[in-house]
Design a protein around this motif. Structure first.
Motif, PDB file in Angstrom:
ATOM      1  N   GLN A 132     117.331  81.390  49.936  1.00 24.86           N
ATOM      2  CA  GLN A 132     116.005  81.282  49.335  1.00 24.86           C
ATOM      3  C   GLN A 132     115.829  82.393  48.313  1.00 24.86           C
ATOM      4  OE1 GLN A 132     114.244  81.262  53.504  1.00 24.86           O
ATOM      5  NE2 GLN A 132     112.786  79.998  52.397  1.00 24.86           N
ATOM      6  N   VAL A 192     108.574  75.692  55.327  1.00 22.52           N
ATOM      7  CA  VAL A 192     107.787  75.612  54.100  1.00 22.52           C
ATOM      8  C   VAL A 192     106.346  75.343  54.517  1.00 22.52           C
ATOM      9  CG1 VAL A 192     107.457  74.411  51.905  1.00 22.52           C
ATOM     10  CG2 VAL A 192     109.758  74.616  52.893  1.00 22.52           C
ATOM     11  N   GLU A 193     105.414  76.130  53.988  1.00 28.17           N
ATOM     12  CA  GLU A 193     103.998  75.931  54.315  1.00 28.17           C
ATOM     13  C   GLU A 193     103.181  75.908  53.043  1.00 28.17           C
ATOM     14  OE1 GLU A 193     103.731  79.381  57.049  1.00 28.17           O
ATOM     15  OE2 GLU A 193     102.992  77.888  58.479  1.00 28.17           O
ATOM     16  N   TYR A 194     102.187  75.040  53.025  1.00 20.86           N
ATOM     17  CA  TYR A 194     101.226  75.012  51.929  1.00 20.86           C
ATOM     18  C   TYR A 194      99.841  74.883  52.544  1.00 20.86           C
ATOM     19  CZ  TYR A 194      98.447  73.623  47.982  1.00 20.86           C
ATOM     20  OH  TYR A 194      97.474  73.576  47.024  1.00 20.86           O
ATOM     21  N   ARG A 232     113.058  72.188  56.383  1.00 19.11           N
ATOM     22  CA  ARG A 232     114.123  71.696  55.505  1.00 19.11           C
ATOM     23  C   ARG A 232     115.440  72.147  56.103  1.00 19.11           C
ATOM     24  NH1 ARG A 232     118.108  70.819  52.324  1.00 19.11           N
ATOM     25  NH2 ARG A 232     117.859  70.466  50.105  1.00 19.11           N
ATOM     26  N   LYS A 245     114.502  66.629  55.467  1.00 19.12           N
ATOM     27  CA  LYS A 245     113.224  67.297  55.226  1.00 19.12           C
ATOM     28  C   LYS A 245     112.142  66.526  55.972  1.00 19.12           C
ATOM     29  CE  LYS A 245     111.990  68.446  51.006  1.00 19.12           C
ATOM     30  NZ  LYS A 245     111.423  68.332  49.638  1.00 19.12           N
ATOM     31  N   ASP A 270     108.516  85.779  57.869  1.00 19.63           N
ATOM     32  CA  ASP A 270     107.968  84.653  57.127  1.00 19.63           C
ATOM     33  C   ASP A 270     106.515  84.942  56.786  1.00 19.63           C
ATOM     34  OD1 ASP A 270     110.187  82.903  57.130  1.00 19.63           O
ATOM     35  OD2 ASP A 270     109.820  82.547  59.266  1.00 19.63           O
ATOM     36  N   ASP A 282     102.955  83.138  54.617  1.00 19.71           N
ATOM     37  CA  ASP A 282     102.448  81.989  53.879  1.00 19.71           C
ATOM     38  C   ASP A 282     102.115  82.427  52.460  1.00 19.71           C
ATOM     39  OD1 ASP A 282      99.903  83.196  53.851  1.00 19.71           O
ATOM     40  OD2 ASP A 282      99.297  82.145  55.669  1.00 19.71           O
TER      41      ASP A 282
END
Length: 166
Positions: free
Chosen positions: A3, A45-47, A65, A70, A140, A142
């Motif tokens: 990443q 993955v966060e939104y 992912r 995914k 991690d 956000d």
């Protein structure tokens, strides 16, 4: 799976500069050596939904992912989850969530998503000064925490460059 959060630790290691703060990511140099280094097999993955752009209101999601799949779980849209086989469908045109293949894959991907969301025993506050014990840490965050982390990284990098100016 690498990443962008792995770039800063890699650059600092290449520069042979110690890292004074805890940060996300790991140096990629062990991977480049090809020594079969254990590495992450999935990413979170966060939104978070916001109110700035009305067309994406209530679109928050959490996703996992892996190298092949995914899985996207929408937080505010029940029944709208997505699951893709990225080898067979790299453009994500065929949502497998309602298929027998998708239902077979779903439990493992949901379990991995739940695993990635668990608090880590080695987690620290982003930007916290490092006690150099050589331990590898990954934190991690956000999207709301990223700006503050970037500011701290910029300050730390500027401090390091000042210390090592020729």
């Amino acid at each position: 799976m690498v990443q962008t959060i792995d770039l800063a630790p890699t650059i600092l290691e290449l520069a042979r500069v110690g890292d004074p703060v805890e940060r996300q990511g790991r140096s990629l140099l062990p991977l480049l050596g090809g020594d079969g280094v254990p590495w992450r097999q999935s990413i979170l993955v966060e939104y978070r939904s916001d109110t700035v752009f009305p067309r994406i209101r209530d679109m928050g999601y959490q996703a996992v992912r892996t190298a092949r799949h995914k899985y996207i779980h929408y937080l505010e849209l029940p029944g709208m989850d997505e699951l893709y086989d990225l080898e067979a469908d790299p453009y994500e045109m065929s949502n497998l969530i309602g298929t027998s293949q998708g239902q077979a894959l779903l439990p493992a991907l949901q379990a991995e998503l739940a695993h990635l969301q668990q608090p880590r025993p080695d987690a620290v506050v982003l930007g916290q000064r490092r006690e150099d014990d050589g331990a590898d840490r990954h934190v991690d965050a956000d999207a709301e925490g990223v700006g503050a982390a970037d500011d701290l990284e910029q300050a730390a990098l500027g401090e390091l460059l000042d210390q090592h100016a020729v």
